[in-house]
Design an enzyme around this catalytic site. Sequence first.
Site, PDB file in Angstrom:
ATOM      1  N   SER A 241       0.839  -1.187   0.000  1.00  0.00           N
ATOM      2  CA  SER A 241       0.000   0.000   0.000  1.00  0.00           C
ATOM      3  C   SER A 241       0.886   1.253   0.000  1.00  0.00           C
ATOM      4  CB  SER A 241      -0.949  -0.055   1.199  1.00  0.00           C
ATOM      5  OG  SER A 241      -1.961   0.909   1.103  1.00  0.00           O
ATOM      6  N   ASP A 466      -8.201  -3.910  -7.000  1.00  0.00           N
ATOM      7  CA  ASP A 466      -7.883  -3.288  -5.717  1.00  0.00           C
ATOM      8  C   ASP A 466      -8.599  -1.946  -5.602  1.00  0.00           C
ATOM      9  OD1 ASP A 466      -6.514  -1.834  -3.599  1.00  0.00           O
ATOM     10  OD2 ASP A 466      -4.878  -3.272  -3.782  1.00  0.00           O
ATOM     11  N   HIS A 495      -6.722  -6.022  -0.922  1.00  0.00           N
ATOM     12  CA  HIS A 495      -5.617  -5.065  -0.787  1.00  0.00           C
ATOM     13  C   HIS A 495      -4.490  -5.720   0.003  1.00  0.00           C
ATOM     14  CE1 HIS A 495      -3.789  -1.161  -0.795  1.00  0.00           C
ATOM     15  NE2 HIS A 495      -3.795  -1.073   0.519  1.00  0.00           N
TER      16      HIS A 495
END
Length: 533
Positions: A241, A466, A495
């Site tokens: 991320s 995502d 994710h």
Amino acid sequence: MKDIRPNKRTTALGSAGVLVAATMLAGAFAAPTASATSSRPGQDREARGAAIAAERAGKAGIDWQDCPADWGLEKPIQCGWVTVPLDYAKPDGPKIKLAVDRIGNTGTAAERQGALVYNPGGPGGSGLRFPRRVTTKAPVWTNVAKAYDFVGFDPRGVGHSAPISCIDPQEFVKAPKADPVPDSEADKLAQIKLAREYADGCAERSGEAVLAQMTTPNTVRDLDVIRAALGEKKLNFLGVSYGTYIGAVYGTMFPGHLRRMIVDSVVNPSREKIWYEANLDQDVAFEGRWKDWQDWVAANDATFHLGTTRAAVQAKWLELRATAKKSPIGGIVGPAELISFFQSAPYYDSSWVPVATVFSKYFAGDTQALVDAAAPDLTDTAGNISSENGNAVYTAVECTDAKWPTSWRKWNSDNTRLNKDYPFMTWANAWMNLPCAFWPVKQQTPVDVKSHKDLPQVLIVQSTDDAATPYEGAVELHKRFKGSRLITERDAGSHGVTGLVNTCINTRVDAYLLTGKLDTADVTCAPHATPKP
């Protein structure tokens, strides 16, 4: 929009409608107190400062000890501290200490390939739990753990690393908050007022001198100092991320210091996307993944009894939302709290069953399950401090990293337009980011992420659907990092891909970290298993 973990806001980017919001003046915001500039004359000084700090850290090393009891890190994980400058342009100026932890490789000395350093995202996420993948025997990481020490850290401002704050934590979590979707101009004015107050609170509680140094480039410099303190000539890094943006900037600023790097669920590194446009892109992607989850709930109607079509499930969601808006459930769960809870389903497949179960129980007459899941726990002071801190760091880094629009007309136009087709997260995300329109310190220009000489091959892993970091981000980084390889998990959207069981991906991650080898071309993998009720 800040990355979250189920049932706990920890880290790309958000907790919907959990705060925010600020004073609108005749269609335009007052300008921030310091305007951004396109040039960075201090960069050379910062580069020298980073080299000085790394050299000092290399000599000092890390005094590893048993972790403090209240950190929740069992033996044989060890903890320590790395000292870095607050401002790298002033390496002899004020210092802060960063919390780090590690667990040694599980294989032989001959098998050891050094340290693997991890960042889970955010901005605002702690990596200190990474070594627990060894103590908890996470099967996906067994092979890699034989070769690497697993190292985590709290980035600057986070957790134990000179934590920052913007608002009293108990006030931050207090509920119910206003519905993020405005019904009137008055609702918007109230949110604008909250956003301005939040930005002011960041300056008051943390100090402008600190906020000015809460940037991704500084976190990247910190990462290089940690590398030196670990005694590692080159860094092995796993970023998920927002951690992928840390990796992208590290690869740009310190290409010769990198050995191997995996970036998983990629923030779009384009200067034009950091950060305002990136958050708008999320609103679109979240709506798509929200629909995927609703399709799954409908397909499992025998379990959840919420309808056999997406439209039926959406109708139940709107019914629940309207009920909570009219009268907060349990006196505490309104639309904002619902979004904060339900958004974990489009974030993570692991939340599909828990969220659907609570949703189902509510319509079966069990309202307490929803209150327990979605309402804040005011007795959990430590958890609330952590949540507020994570949000403060998220705001500080994103607001300081880049220039944000200061015209309310633009914010209002963009989000009104998006909300028509992508209503699930749009306004909640807007209010979360709106403090950046009032940011009290100079907003910088993002690093131009690109390949340089000595950059090794980077492995990029991304699912096509995502929500938090849309697929285009991985494609963009792949273009910018020459020689990189992209593994695409098609028709999937959880994710954070590398922690899931998918042999097509797991074997390639192992091969890269253990041997340095990558496929000769990009790879597309079938999706991991869909959750079962």
